[in-house]
Design a protein around this motif. Structure first.
Motif, PDB file in Angstrom:
ATOM      1  N   UNK A 104      35.108  38.781  52.005  1.00  0.00           N
ATOM      2  CA  UNK A 104      35.835  38.203  50.871  1.00  0.00           C
ATOM      3  C   UNK A 104      37.311  38.519  51.015  1.00  0.00           C
ATOM      4  N   UNK A 105      38.156  37.609  50.559  1.00  0.00           N
ATOM      5  CA  UNK A 105      39.589  37.892  50.492  1.00  0.00           C
ATOM      6  C   UNK A 105      39.866  38.703  49.227  1.00  0.00           C
ATOM      7  N   UNK A 106      40.621  39.779  49.386  1.00  0.00           N
ATOM      8  CA  UNK A 106      40.969  40.624  48.240  1.00  0.00           C
ATOM      9  C   UNK A 106      42.484  40.797  48.206  1.00  0.00           C
ATOM     10  N   UNK A 107      43.068  40.959  47.021  1.00  0.00           N
ATOM     11  CA  UNK A 107      44.522  41.151  46.928  1.00  0.00           C
ATOM     12  C   UNK A 107      44.959  42.391  47.701  1.00  0.00           C
ATOM     13  N   UNK A 108      46.179  42.358  48.208  1.00  0.00           N
ATOM     14  CA  UNK A 108      46.687  43.506  48.968  1.00  0.00           C
ATOM     15  C   UNK A 108      46.856  44.732  48.092  1.00  0.00           C
ATOM     16  N   UNK A 109      46.882  44.534  46.784  1.00  0.00           N
ATOM     17  CA  UNK A 109      47.036  45.672  45.874  1.00  0.00           C
ATOM     18  C   UNK A 109      45.744  46.470  45.723  1.00  0.00           C
ATOM     19  N   UNK A 110      44.626  45.921  46.182  1.00  0.00           N
ATOM     20  CA  UNK A 110      43.340  46.617  46.069  1.00  0.00           C
ATOM     21  C   UNK A 110      43.283  47.752  47.088  1.00  0.00           C
ATOM     22  N   UNK A 111      42.885  48.932  46.636  1.00  0.00           N
ATOM     23  CA  UNK A 111      42.698  50.072  47.525  1.00  0.00           C
ATOM     24  C   UNK A 111      41.374  49.888  48.260  1.00  0.00           C
ATOM     25  N   UNK A 112      41.452  49.444  49.510  1.00  0.00           N
ATOM     26  CA  UNK A 112      40.228  49.120  50.248  1.00  0.00           C
ATOM     27  C   UNK A 112      39.355  50.345  50.499  1.00  0.00           C
ATOM     28  N   UNK A 113      39.936  51.536  50.437  1.00  0.00           N
ATOM     29  CA  UNK A 113      39.127  52.746  50.634  1.00  0.00           C
ATOM     30  C   UNK A 113      38.160  52.967  49.486  1.00  0.00           C
ATOM     31  N   UNK A 114      38.431  52.304  48.350  1.00  0.00           N
ATOM     32  CA  UNK A 114      37.567  52.454  47.175  1.00  0.00           C
ATOM     33  C   UNK A 114      36.502  51.354  47.086  1.00  0.00           C
ATOM     34  N   UNK A 115      36.550  50.388  47.994  1.00  0.00           N
ATOM     35  CA  UNK A 115      35.624  49.266  47.898  1.00  0.00           C
ATOM     36  C   UNK A 115      34.179  49.678  48.174  1.00  0.00           C
ATOM     37  N   UNK A 116      33.273  49.100  47.409  1.00  0.00           N
ATOM     38  CA  UNK A 116      31.843  49.223  47.635  1.00  0.00           C
ATOM     39  C   UNK A 116      31.260  47.822  47.714  1.00  0.00           C
TER      40      UNK A 116
END
Length: 234
Positions: free
Chosen positions: A62-74
């Motif tokens: 999925x495309x996610x905004x650059x502001x999203x902390x990808x280390x927190x993604x589940x």
């Protein structure tokens, strides 16, 4: 990472533990940071039945905004349903059940410095030799001997990844690129040839370049191999 947005990407394996050929359920997925934001995943999985004990490789992105902390993604995954029953992979679900939330391991693979064993799951690519020949007029003729293997442990659907071969001239900084569909390459030990050009190389007859090999997915690049080499000439 990308310029306008990032891509969250995950690969999972489903196994058919039945004693007969079976359609594995259509998956539905979302990436989430747990703060109420959910990013619907595009799911790619095989649409044919899986053999007993067979393992099916599934990709979700999925495309996610650059502001999203990808280390927190589940990754939230469920089995797709429609009309109160589980749907097959080729069908379109209207909801999902049996959801599970997965932690996502970080990407820890470093680019290969030898161009051997580069990961393009479910493919593994090794470039055994790469000859870039300066032939005048800014033209570069390339002959690449490569070895491509497909992981036979998995069944999978269409592979959307592409390969980018980038020659970066160390003297001028010129970038000569060739994007290759994996369908253009054959499994086993093979040769692939092509020609690229750049006017800044008009007067070059020798020199050093860096070969960068990228995995390209949905327009974003991931470096999987890099090595410095010498041009050859006529």
């Amino acid at each position: 990472t990308g310029s306008g947005s990032n891509i969250a990407y995950a690969e999972i394996v489903m196994e058919n533990k039945e004693s007969r050929l079976a359609n594995l359920p259509k998956l539905v997925g979302f990436f989430t940071t747990g703060n109420g934001d959910y990013y619907k995943a595009t799911v790619s999985q095989q649409e044919t039945a899986t053999v007993p004990g067979g393992k099916s490789l599934v990709t979700l992105w999925a495309k996610v905004p650059r502001t999203v902390d990808t280390k927190q993604l589940k990754l939230l995954i469920g089995q797709g349903v429609a009309n109160n029953k589980l749907v097959a992979p080729q069908e379109e679900p209207t909801a999902f059940v049996n959801a599970a939330l997965f932690e996502l391991p970080p990407e820890v693979k470093e680019p290969s410095k030898t161009l051997i064993g580069m990961d393009l799951t479910p493919y593994t690519l090794s470039i055994r030799s790469f000859d870039a020949k300066l032939v005048g007029g800014g033209m570069v003729q390339v002959e690449m001997d490569y070895e491509l293997h497909i992981d036979q442990n998995y069944e999978f659907g269409s592979v959307e990844h592409k390969l980018l071969l980038q020659i970066m001239d160390n003297g001028t900084g010129a970038l000569l690129e060739r994007e290759v569909s994996l369908n253009e390459l054959s499994e086993g030990y093979k040769t692939y040839s092509y020609t690229v050009s750049d006017s800044s190389l008009d007067d070059r007859s020798y020199g050093i370049y860096t070969l960068n090999v990228y995995d390209v997915f949905e327009g974003q690049r991931r470096l999987i191999g890099t090595q410095s080499l010498f041009y050859s000439s006529n």
